[in-house]
Design a protein around this motif. Structure first.
Motif, PDB file in Angstrom:
ATOM      1  N   SER A 189     -44.274   6.527  30.707  1.00  0.00           N
ATOM      2  CA  SER A 189     -44.726   5.157  30.963  1.00  0.00           C
ATOM      3  C   SER A 189     -44.998   4.406  29.661  1.00  0.00           C
ATOM      4  N   ALA A 190     -45.311   5.136  28.587  1.00  0.00           N
ATOM      5  CA  ALA A 190     -45.538   4.491  27.293  1.00  0.00           C
ATOM      6  C   ALA A 190     -44.257   3.834  26.788  1.00  0.00           C
ATOM      7  N   ALA A 191     -43.116   4.475  27.064  1.00  0.00           N
ATOM      8  CA  ALA A 191     -41.834   3.890  26.665  1.00  0.00           C
ATOM      9  C   ALA A 191     -41.535   2.643  27.484  1.00  0.00           C
ATOM     10  N   LEU A 192     -41.929   2.657  28.752  1.00  0.00           N
ATOM     11  CA  LEU A 192     -41.697   1.492  29.607  1.00  0.00           C
ATOM     12  C   LEU A 192     -42.534   0.294  29.182  1.00  0.00           C
ATOM     13  N   ARG A 193     -43.708   0.553  28.629  1.00  0.00           N
ATOM     14  CA  ARG A 193     -44.613  -0.535  28.214  1.00  0.00           C
ATOM     15  C   ARG A 193     -44.348  -1.018  26.801  1.00  0.00           C
ATOM     16  N   ALA A 194     -43.626  -0.229  26.006  1.00  0.00           N
ATOM     17  CA  ALA A 194     -43.478  -0.517  24.580  1.00  0.00           C
ATOM     18  C   ALA A 194     -42.632  -1.765  24.325  1.00  0.00           C
ATOM     19  N   ASP A 195     -42.942  -2.446  23.219  1.00  0.00           N
ATOM     20  CA  ASP A 195     -42.124  -3.590  22.801  1.00  0.00           C
ATOM     21  C   ASP A 195     -40.736  -3.120  22.395  1.00  0.00           C
ATOM     22  N   ASP A 196     -40.709  -2.016  21.640  1.00  0.00           N
ATOM     23  CA  ASP A 196     -39.428  -1.442  21.211  1.00  0.00           C
ATOM     24  C   ASP A 196     -39.137  -0.225  22.080  1.00  0.00           C
ATOM     25  N   ARG A 197     -38.691  -0.479  23.286  1.00  0.00           N
ATOM     26  CA  ARG A 197     -38.536   0.589  24.266  1.00  0.00           C
ATOM     27  C   ARG A 197     -37.559   1.670  23.805  1.00  0.00           C
ATOM     28  N   GLU A 198     -36.465   1.254  23.208  1.00  0.00           N
ATOM     29  CA  GLU A 198     -35.441   2.225  22.849  1.00  0.00           C
ATOM     30  C   GLU A 198     -35.944   3.193  21.791  1.00  0.00           C
ATOM     31  N   ALA A 199     -36.646   2.677  20.777  1.00  0.00           N
ATOM     32  CA  ALA A 199     -37.161   3.548  19.725  1.00  0.00           C
ATOM     33  C   ALA A 199     -38.189   4.529  20.280  1.00  0.00           C
ATOM     34  N   VAL A 200     -39.060   4.055  21.156  1.00  0.00           N
ATOM     35  CA  VAL A 200     -40.081   4.928  21.742  1.00  0.00           C
ATOM     36  C   VAL A 200     -39.422   5.956  22.662  1.00  0.00           C
ATOM     37  N   TYR A 201     -38.417   5.520  23.399  1.00  0.00           N
ATOM     38  CA  TYR A 201     -37.682   6.441  24.263  1.00  0.00           C
ATOM     39  C   TYR A 201     -36.999   7.536  23.455  1.00  0.00           C
ATOM     40  N   GLN A 202     -36.381   7.170  22.343  1.00  0.00           N
ATOM     41  CA  GLN A 202     -35.705   8.165  21.504  1.00  0.00           C
ATOM     42  C   GLN A 202     -36.706   9.147  20.909  1.00  0.00           C
ATOM     43  N   GLY A 203     -37.928   8.693  20.658  1.00  0.00           N
ATOM     44  CA  GLY A 203     -38.981   9.608  20.209  1.00  0.00           C
ATOM     45  C   GLY A 203     -39.337  10.621  21.277  1.00  0.00           C
ATOM     46  N   LEU A 204     -39.364  10.172  22.529  1.00  0.00           N
ATOM     47  CA  LEU A 204     -39.601  11.070  23.658  1.00  0.00           C
ATOM     48  C   LEU A 204     -38.492  12.115  23.751  1.00  0.00           C
ATOM     49  N   VAL A 205     -37.248  11.671  23.641  1.00  0.00           N
ATOM     50  CA  VAL A 205     -36.113  12.591  23.701  1.00  0.00           C
ATOM     51  C   VAL A 205     -36.181  13.600  22.558  1.00  0.00           C
ATOM     52  N   SER A 206     -36.527  13.128  21.374  1.00  0.00           N
ATOM     53  CA  SER A 206     -36.628  14.021  20.208  1.00  0.00           C
ATOM     54  C   SER A 206     -37.656  15.120  20.445  1.00  0.00           C
ATOM     55  N   ASP A 207     -38.803  14.762  21.020  1.00  0.00           N
ATOM     56  CA  ASP A 207     -39.837  15.762  21.323  1.00  0.00           C
ATOM     57  C   ASP A 207     -39.341  16.761  22.363  1.00  0.00           C
ATOM     58  N   LEU A 208     -38.648  16.264  23.367  1.00  0.00           N
ATOM     59  CA  LEU A 208     -38.140  17.149  24.420  1.00  0.00           C
ATOM     60  C   LEU A 208     -37.052  18.083  23.902  1.00  0.00           C
ATOM     61  N   LYS A 209     -36.350  17.667  22.865  1.00  0.00           N
ATOM     62  CA  LYS A 209     -35.352  18.551  22.251  1.00  0.00           C
ATOM     63  C   LYS A 209     -36.022  19.762  21.604  1.00  0.00           C
ATOM     64  N   VAL A 210     -37.247  19.576  21.115  1.00  0.00           N
ATOM     65  CA  VAL A 210     -38.021  20.705  20.576  1.00  0.00           C
ATOM     66  C   VAL A 210     -38.275  21.716  21.693  1.00  0.00           C
ATOM     67  N   ALA A 211     -38.622  21.212  22.862  1.00  0.00           N
ATOM     68  CA  ALA A 211     -38.834  22.095  24.016  1.00  0.00           C
ATOM     69  C   ALA A 211     -37.537  22.802  24.412  1.00  0.00           C
ATOM     70  N   ALA A 212     -36.430  22.058  24.390  1.00  0.00           N
ATOM     71  CA  ALA A 212     -35.146  22.642  24.769  1.00  0.00           C
ATOM     72  C   ALA A 212     -34.747  23.770  23.810  1.00  0.00           C
ATOM     73  N   ARG A 213     -34.971  23.548  22.527  1.00  0.00           N
ATOM     74  CA  ARG A 213     -34.619  24.586  21.533  1.00  0.00           C
ATOM     75  C   ARG A 213     -35.491  25.817  21.709  1.00  0.00           C
ATOM     76  N   ALA A 214     -36.725  25.630  22.135  1.00  0.00           N
ATOM     77  CA  ALA A 214     -37.631  26.774  22.326  1.00  0.00           C
ATOM     78  C   ALA A 214     -37.184  27.660  23.487  1.00  0.00           C
ATOM     79  N   LEU A 215     -36.356  27.107  24.375  1.00  0.00           N
ATOM     80  CA  LEU A 215     -35.872  27.868  25.523  1.00  0.00           C
ATOM     81  C   LEU A 215     -34.567  28.617  25.235  1.00  0.00           C
ATOM     82  N   ASP A 216     -33.943  28.306  24.107  1.00  0.00           N
ATOM     83  CA  ASP A 216     -32.657  28.958  23.756  1.00  0.00           C
ATOM     84  C   ASP A 216     -32.828  30.454  23.491  1.00  0.00           C
TER      85      ASP A 216
END
Length: 216
Positions: A189-216
């Motif tokens: 929801s923070a990405a939905l409220r942000a002025d720069d939605r795309e940048a905040v969204y990409q930050g979310l994806v980047s964090d989730l990639k850390v989780a994905a790598r931990a599952l490899d």
């Protein structure tokens, strides 16, 4: 003198949590939870949902307006954004279990028929709901927990948690008596409220990639 105290005065869901029966029994019992006063105004309990054998358990703050109406977590705009971010990060949303630290919608409203505005749950309310999350963790037994937002982080890791400081890092933490790997990030929801939605969204994806790598 006769006591007029009710179960919700104790601020704990513990008496309502069944000892056996798996997620179906937990979900059924949670529908009748009166462990804190939040049940009074909410439409219904919104319990966790997803793959019972999930490698990833995702914890948000509390149900939103749409979740409260439909009875399922992450079915609103933030949930759709989360699914997109998970997929982009390499985590199949269909193989996760999603839930919230608090199972009832807390909100304010200016009157009948008015829009219900989200209100953050208190530490006391989060603690009261803790036994449900502990039971979900015990049943699902995930390899990794993804924490969405500051409120969920405080509920699981304590009041000193700061999402800005701890996001995007693989942590080893004890949660409800279980040593677990954890990755924290912002709530979608923070990405939905942000002025720069795309940048905040990409930050979310980047964090989730850390989780994905931990599952490899």
């Amino acid at each position: 003198m006769v006591s007029t105290k009710t179960p919700e005065d104790a601020y704990t869901a513990e008496p309502f949590v069944p000892e056996r029966g798996g997620l179906p029994a937990l979900r059924k019992a949670a529908a009748e939870c009166r462990g804190c006063p939040l049940h009074r105004d909410a439409t219904q309990t919104v319990f966790g949902n997803g793959d019972t054998d999930a490698r990833v358990l995702i914890v948000g703050e509390q149900p939103g307006d749409q979740e409260d109406r439909q009875g399922k977590p992450f079915v609103g705009p933030a949930g759709r954004l989360l699914d997109r971010a998970l997929a982009e990060a390499g985590i199949d949303p269909g193989q996760t279990y999603v839930t919230n630290a608090v199972k009832h919608f807390k909100f304010t409203s200016s009157g009948p028929g008015k829009r219900r505005i989200h209100k953050a749950p208190s530490l006391r309310e989060m603690t009261a709901c803790g036994p449900w999350l502990a039971a979900e963790l015990a049943v699902v037994d995930p390899e990794l927990i993804v924490i969405l937002g500051a409120t969920a982080g405080k509920a699981l890791l304590g009041s000193s948690f700061r999402v800005t400081q701890q996001r995007g890092t693989l942590l080893e933490e004890e949660i409800h008596g279980r040593q677990t790997r954890v990755v924290a990030t912002i709530h979608p929801s923070a990405a939905l409220r942000a002025d720069d939605r795309e940048a905040v969204y990409q930050g979310l994806v980047s964090d989730l990639k850390v989780a994905a790598r931990a599952l490899d």
